[in-house]
Design a protein around this motif. Structure first.
Motif, PDB file in Angstrom:
ATOM      1  N   ILE A 166       0.816  -1.218   0.000  1.00 23.83           N
ATOM      2  CA  ILE A 166       0.000   0.000   0.000  1.00 23.83           C
ATOM      3  C   ILE A 166       0.847   1.264   0.000  1.00 23.83           C
ATOM      4  O   ILE A 166       0.523   2.245  -0.676  1.00 23.83           O
ATOM      5  N   PHE A 167       1.970   1.234   0.759  1.00 24.25           N
ATOM      6  CA  PHE A 167       2.786   2.437   0.941  1.00 24.25           C
ATOM      7  C   PHE A 167       3.399   2.897  -0.391  1.00 24.25           C
ATOM      8  O   PHE A 167       3.775   2.062  -1.220  1.00 24.25           O
ATOM      9  N   PRO A 168       3.513   4.220  -0.584  1.00 22.23           N
ATOM     10  CA  PRO A 168       4.253   4.734  -1.751  1.00 22.23           C
ATOM     11  C   PRO A 168       5.715   4.282  -1.693  1.00 22.23           C
ATOM     12  O   PRO A 168       6.257   4.034  -0.607  1.00 22.23           O
ATOM     13  N   VAL A 169       6.348   4.176  -2.847  1.00 21.71           N
ATOM     14  CA  VAL A 169       7.720   3.672  -2.920  1.00 21.71           C
ATOM     15  C   VAL A 169       8.660   4.465  -2.017  1.00 21.71           C
ATOM     16  O   VAL A 169       9.517   3.894  -1.334  1.00 21.71           O
ATOM     17  N   LYS A 170       8.514   5.783  -1.981  1.00 14.15           N
ATOM     18  CA  LYS A 170       9.441   6.620  -1.223  1.00 14.15           C
ATOM     19  C   LYS A 170       9.320   6.420   0.287  1.00 14.15           C
ATOM     20  O   LYS A 170      10.215   6.829   1.041  1.00 14.15           O
ATOM     21  N   TRP A 171       8.219   5.808   0.746  1.00  8.80           N
ATOM     22  CA  TRP A 171       8.021   5.589   2.183  1.00  8.80           C
ATOM     23  C   TRP A 171       8.322   4.147   2.603  1.00  8.80           C
ATOM     24  O   TRP A 171       8.207   3.811   3.783  1.00  8.80           O
ATOM     25  N   ARG A 172       8.706   3.300   1.662  1.00  7.11           N
ATOM     26  CA  ARG A 172       8.854   1.883   1.996  1.00  7.11           C
ATOM     27  C   ARG A 172      10.055   1.601   2.890  1.00  7.11           C
ATOM     28  O   ARG A 172      10.016   0.695   3.731  1.00  7.11           O
ATOM     29  N   GLN A 206      27.885  -2.919   0.804  1.00  8.60           N
ATOM     30  CA  GLN A 206      28.204  -2.834  -0.619  1.00  8.60           C
ATOM     31  C   GLN A 206      27.398  -3.833  -1.447  1.00  8.60           C
ATOM     32  O   GLN A 206      27.183  -3.634  -2.635  1.00  8.60           O
ATOM     33  N   THR A 207      26.913  -4.915  -0.807  1.00 11.38           N
ATOM     34  CA  THR A 207      26.145  -5.926  -1.523  1.00 11.38           C
ATOM     35  C   THR A 207      24.781  -5.402  -1.950  1.00 11.38           C
ATOM     36  O   THR A 207      24.287  -5.743  -3.033  1.00 11.38           O
ATOM     37  N   ILE A 208      24.160  -4.555  -1.105  1.00  4.21           N
ATOM     38  CA  ILE A 208      22.796  -4.094  -1.412  1.00  4.21           C
ATOM     39  C   ILE A 208      22.706  -2.577  -1.497  1.00  4.21           C
ATOM     40  O   ILE A 208      21.595  -2.029  -1.470  1.00  4.21           O
ATOM     41  N   ALA A 209      23.837  -1.892  -1.623  1.00  4.24           N
ATOM     42  CA  ALA A 209      23.828  -0.423  -1.643  1.00  4.24           C
ATOM     43  C   ALA A 209      22.902   0.112  -2.736  1.00  4.24           C
ATOM     44  O   ALA A 209      22.130   1.059  -2.503  1.00  4.24           O
ATOM     45  N   ASP A 210      22.939  -0.482  -3.916  1.00  2.74           N
ATOM     46  CA  ASP A 210      22.115  -0.006  -5.030  1.00  2.74           C
ATOM     47  C   ASP A 210      20.638  -0.328  -4.830  1.00  2.74           C
ATOM     48  O   ASP A 210      19.774   0.310  -5.450  1.00  2.74           O
ATOM     49  N   GLN A 211      20.353  -1.322  -3.986  1.00  4.45           N
ATOM     50  CA  GLN A 211      18.962  -1.744  -3.801  1.00  4.45           C
ATOM     51  C   GLN A 211      18.250  -0.970  -2.696  1.00  4.45           C
ATOM     52  O   GLN A 211      17.024  -1.064  -2.575  1.00  4.45           O
ATOM     53  N   ILE A 212      19.001  -0.234  -1.897  1.00  2.92           N
ATOM     54  CA  ILE A 212      18.391   0.465  -0.774  1.00  2.92           C
ATOM     55  C   ILE A 212      17.401   1.531  -1.244  1.00  2.92           C
ATOM     56  O   ILE A 212      16.303   1.672  -0.699  1.00  2.92           O
ATOM     57  N   ASP A 213      17.786   2.282  -2.260  1.00  8.61           N
ATOM     58  CA  ASP A 213      16.931   3.364  -2.742  1.00  8.61           C
ATOM     59  C   ASP A 213      16.202   3.030  -4.040  1.00  8.61           C
ATOM     60  O   ASP A 213      15.296   3.753  -4.440  1.00  8.61           O
ATOM     61  N   GLU A 214      16.598   1.960  -4.711  1.00 13.03           N
ATOM     62  CA  GLU A 214      15.951   1.598  -5.964  1.00 13.03           C
ATOM     63  C   GLU A 214      15.942   0.086  -6.110  1.00 13.03           C
ATOM     64  O   GLU A 214      16.972  -0.530  -6.360  1.00 13.03           O
TER      65      GLU A 214
END
Length: 481
Positions: A22-28, A171-179
């Protein structure tokens, strides 16, 4: 709260999944942080402050390291990373090892110092290593400092891997944190992986764990060699399915929320040497010690003697990391000795051994090592090993005969489930369903595969829930580490 609890499965996880959708992407990220804090506070509300302190502490350290790097102030940058390392290790040492050291001091000096009786914060060994590796990687220039405190807090506190790993480096999930890439197919794959891990934990680990519990509490005078080996084998399976099951659940939950966590196990009991075993068992911990301790100490680049010293340090720390008891240190040193013997004398020669002999060699020392790991009392450990190797007691008695006969079929299931046998069978079924004859045939096969996976997952979930409702034996071995 644990993953294999009805509270988590029937209330917490469904609520979080629904809110996440339900939450918007920016609030997840905020939602995952809040959910993780609730998850942690459910069992240990007092110690949530320690985790929050570690989060803010290393968030600030990361920002300072990046600031001093831009200012080209290398000494200041180095001081900050040292503050981070000392601070993290200091917190871990205080909560995990203070009472152990007091007990040891009292035994050595005949003193009577009072124990602090500090409860070990759940997951502290895992999230401490994660935050510490973050600041080291920022210092090395491998990652950029995270500027959003909510996002960094979500990384540190993320409930899927907070309690018992796998150790997920920033470093493994750095790119996945915000996208993150999220879709229904990935979500379903994550749920199926979670259910598989739950089944390994509830259906396999818990059931064979009962046998180890029964044998380990037997009086040594009533234990036979056959019974002692059965107990050691039972614990060997219990700790594997317990910990790998948790890792599967964590990886599956990560997929459900758009993260790709590293694999932590790769059929370790198929290993043909101790060296290979540690490439397959608790992979993220081995990787952590290699990247942040072994290689910085010089690894194998400075000659054999220095390499042996480096291995000694790494395996002493590996044993100590697992718990505040000297049997864990002994277990770590046990593997240090085996690995040094292999590297210096055996590895080249072992290649000429029959594969069966290589497997037997590895499993013999792995199973024996789990006895050292499982029994904290040195006197009891010694007595158990004496019985196990036929130096005390009878070879077999009526109790052992009954236990071997009762658990024989279940042990065969555990062997199959801990090796590649099941995956090979599944791949043969999959190849039969998915043929390359034509596109419509392939699509039909993929659809059939999806249905079969879904049916198996539903059945495993139903059986797991039924066993959780009916039973009370549900420990998580790695919670205390």
């Amino acid at each position: 709260m644990v993953f294999s609890s009805l509270t988590f499965l029937c209330i917490f996880l469904p609520v979080v999944v629904i809110l996440y959708g339900i939450f918007p992407v920016k609030w997840r990220n905020f939602l995952l942080l809040a959910a993780s804090l609730v998850f942690y506070a459910w069992g240990e509300p007092r110690y949530i402050l320690i985790m929050l302190f570690s989060t803010v502490f290393d968030y600030i350290n990361g920002r300072l390291i990046e600031y001093y790097d831009k200012q080209q102030k290398q000494k200041a940058k180095k001081r900050v990373v040292m503050v981070s390392i000392v601070g993290n290790l200091g917190i871990l040492a205080f909560f995990k090892y203070t009472d152990m050291l007091i007990v040891s001091w009292n035994q050595i000096t005949a003193s009577n110092l009072s124990l602090l009786k500090i409860a070990l914060p759940i997951g502290i060994s895992f999230y401490t290593f994660q935050t510490m590796s973050y600041t080291i990687d920022v210092y090395r220039g491998l990652v950029k400092a995270q500027r959003n405190l909510i996002s960094f807090g979500m990384y540190v506190c993320m409930f899927p891997q907070l309690i018992a790993g796998p150790i997920v480096r920033y470093q493994t999930i750095a790119d996945q944190i915000d996208e993150r890439k999220e879709n229904n197919a990935v979500w379903v794959a994550g749920m199926q992986r979670f259910i598989l891990g739950l089944a390994k934990k509830v259906i396999l680990a818990n059931q064979i764990g009962r046998l180890w519990e029964e044998i380990s509490t037997t009086q040594m005078t009533q234990l036979s060699t056959a019974g002692a080996w059965l107990g050691a084998i039972a614990y060997t399976f219990q700790i594997y399915f317990d910990f790998s099951g948790y890792s599967d659940m964590a990886i599956g939950l990560g997929k459900m929320f758009g993260f790709t966590f590293p694999e932590n196990f790769k059929h370790p009991y198929e290993s043909k040497s101790i060296t290979e075993f540690w490439r397959r068992w608790h992979i993220t911990l081995s990787t952590w010690f290699r990247e942040y301790v072994y290689i910085p100490l010089g690894g194998n680049r400075k000659g054999l003697k220095r390499q042996i010293v480096n291995l000694l340090i790494v395996w002493f720390l590996t044993g100590l990391w697992h718990g505040a008891s000297w049997n864990f240190v002994l277990w770590g040193l046990y593997y240090f000795v085996l690995l040094v013997i292999e590297k210096v004398f055996l590895l080249a020669k072992m290649q000429r051994w029959p594969r069966v002999l290589q497997h037997f060699y590895a499993l013999f020392f792995i199973v024996t090592g789990w006895v050292v790991f499982a029994i904290e009392d040195f006197h009891k450990m010694g007595q158990y090993l004496l019985v196990m190797f036929g130096l005390r007691g009878s070879w077999i008695n009526n109790t052992a005969q009954y236990q071997w006969c009762t658990y024989a079929f279940f042990l065969m299931i555990l062997v199959a489930a801990s090796t590649t046998i099941c995956s090979k069978v599944w791949n043969r079924i999959r190849r039969h369903m998915i043929r390359e004859e034509a596109d419509f045939v392939r699509e039909k096969g993929l659809h059939a595969e999806f249905i079969l996976k879904s049916v198996i997952s539903v059945l495993l979930l139903a059986v797991s829930l039924a066993m959780l409702v009916a039973g009370s034996f549900n420990p998580f071995l790695y919670f205390r580490f």
